[in-house]
Design a protein around this motif. Structure first.
Motif, PDB file in Angstrom:
ATOM      1  N   ARG A 119       0.839  -1.200   0.000  1.00 46.46           N
ATOM      2  CA  ARG A 119       0.000   0.000   0.000  1.00 46.46           C
ATOM      3  C   ARG A 119       0.874   1.250   0.000  1.00 46.46           C
ATOM      4  NH1 ARG A 119      -2.786  -1.104   4.177  1.00 46.46           N
ATOM      5  NH2 ARG A 119      -4.584  -1.967   3.126  1.00 46.46           N
ATOM      6  N   ARG A 120       0.489   2.202  -0.830  1.00 46.07           N
ATOM      7  CA  ARG A 120       1.123   3.522  -0.831  1.00 46.07           C
ATOM      8  C   ARG A 120       0.048   4.544  -1.153  1.00 46.07           C
ATOM      9  NH1 ARG A 120       7.104   5.236  -2.695  1.00 46.07           N
ATOM     10  NH2 ARG A 120       6.818   7.465  -3.050  1.00 46.07           N
ATOM     11  N   GLY A 121      -0.273   5.378  -0.172  1.00 49.35           N
ATOM     12  CA  GLY A 121      -1.362   6.330  -0.358  1.00 49.35           C
ATOM     13  C   GLY A 121      -2.656   5.586  -0.634  1.00 49.35           C
ATOM     14  N   PRO A 122      -3.430   6.036  -1.625  1.00 50.52           N
ATOM     15  CA  PRO A 122      -4.697   5.379  -1.932  1.00 50.52           C
ATOM     16  C   PRO A 122      -4.555   4.139  -2.815  1.00 50.52           C
ATOM     17  CG  PRO A 122      -4.417   7.270  -3.346  1.00 50.52           C
ATOM     18  CD  PRO A 122      -3.228   7.262  -2.415  1.00 50.52           C
ATOM     19  N   GLU A 151       6.382   4.430  -6.863  1.00 54.46           N
ATOM     20  CA  GLU A 151       6.300   5.886  -6.742  1.00 54.46           C
ATOM     21  C   GLU A 151       5.154   6.458  -7.574  1.00 54.46           C
ATOM     22  OE1 GLU A 151      10.078   7.495  -7.774  1.00 54.46           O
ATOM     23  OE2 GLU A 151      11.065   6.823  -5.924  1.00 54.46           O
ATOM     24  N   ASP A 154       2.008   7.981  -6.111  1.00 53.46           N
ATOM     25  CA  ASP A 154       1.918   9.372  -5.664  1.00 53.46           C
ATOM     26  C   ASP A 154       1.122  10.240  -6.634  1.00 53.46           C
ATOM     27  OD1 ASP A 154       3.494   8.552  -3.568  1.00 53.46           O
ATOM     28  OD2 ASP A 154       5.363   9.352  -4.399  1.00 53.46           O
ATOM     29  N   PRO A 157      -3.703  11.081  -6.222  1.00 53.88           N
ATOM     30  CA  PRO A 157      -4.551  12.242  -5.888  1.00 53.88           C
ATOM     31  C   PRO A 157      -4.733  13.201  -7.064  1.00 53.88           C
ATOM     32  CG  PRO A 157      -2.994  11.796  -4.120  1.00 53.88           C
ATOM     33  CD  PRO A 157      -2.579  10.944  -5.280  1.00 53.88           C
TER      34      PRO A 157
END
Length: 212
Positions: A119-122, A151, A154, A157
């Motif tokens: 998991r990374r962010g959403p 990466e 990122d 969003p």
């Protein structure tokens, strides 16, 4: 070999029961706590960490062995006991009540298996080996966690904001165009704090590629 259909579940405000109170159950509860579900633990004994969650009101606890009918109203159940007999009973009742069940380290007694997660962010990546080798799934998780490709998460969003604006503008953009415009240059702008520039450039390119 069983073939599993991959899916992501919304368990918000749904009853999720964990049968067992040891370290394995603790790890499963910790995962469930991220998803705003209603967690109930059934076990005569629980770890100090699980007890702290009970005392903080984050979960509920039935201090007793499993009893027939306990999972009848559950949406999802995790069987994390050290009793093969109890796990078999839970599996039969899950089939009877049409409840989602994961029996830890026993796919045969489960109707779903839990993947390894990155998991990374959403962005969430789920890795499964169809229950054949949890160790291999964990190896993939470790490799993906260290991969620079992660990466790109990122950008989520920004892409979400722009997608809403594209819809509002009535533009028609194919998935292939979206993918073409997710570039290292766009990622570099986000990483260097140039969000406004990244958004403007992306919208400009999308408007040029739009079919309306």
């Amino acid at each position: 070999m069983t073939s599993y259909y991959p899916a992501f579940l919304d368990i918000t405000n749904r009853l999720c029961i964990v049968v067992g109170g040891g370290k394995v159950a603790e790890a499963k509860i910790l995962q469930l706590l991220e998803y705003k579900c209603l967690i109930s633990v059934i076990s005569p004994r629980i770890t100090p960490c699980i007890l702290s969650w009970v005392e903080n009101g984050r979960i509920s606890w039935e201090s007793r062995p499993y009893e027939s009918g306990d999972i009848a109203n559950a949406f999802l159940v995790i069987a994390a006991t050290d009793s093969a007999k109890v796990n078999i009973i839970i599996s039969k009742e899950a089939d009877l009540h049409k409840v989602l069940l994961n029996t830890v380290d026993n796919p045969i007694l489960s109707n779903f298996i839990a993947p390894a997660i990155v998991r990374r962010g959403p962005v969430t990546l789920a890795i499964s080996t169809n229950g054949t080798s949890p160790a291999l799934a964990r190896k993939f998780r470790e490799c993906l966690s260290e991969s620079p490709l992660l990466e790109y998460a990122d950008l989520a969003p920004l892409l979400s904001q722009v997608r809403k604006q594209v819809r509002s503008n009535g533009w028609k953009v194919s998935p292939d165009i979206w993918q073409k415009l997710i570039t290292p240059e766009l990622l570099s702008m986000i990483k260097s704090g140039r969000e406004k520039e990244a958004k403007a450039n992306l919208l400009k390119n999308l408007s040029q590629e739009s079919t309306s």
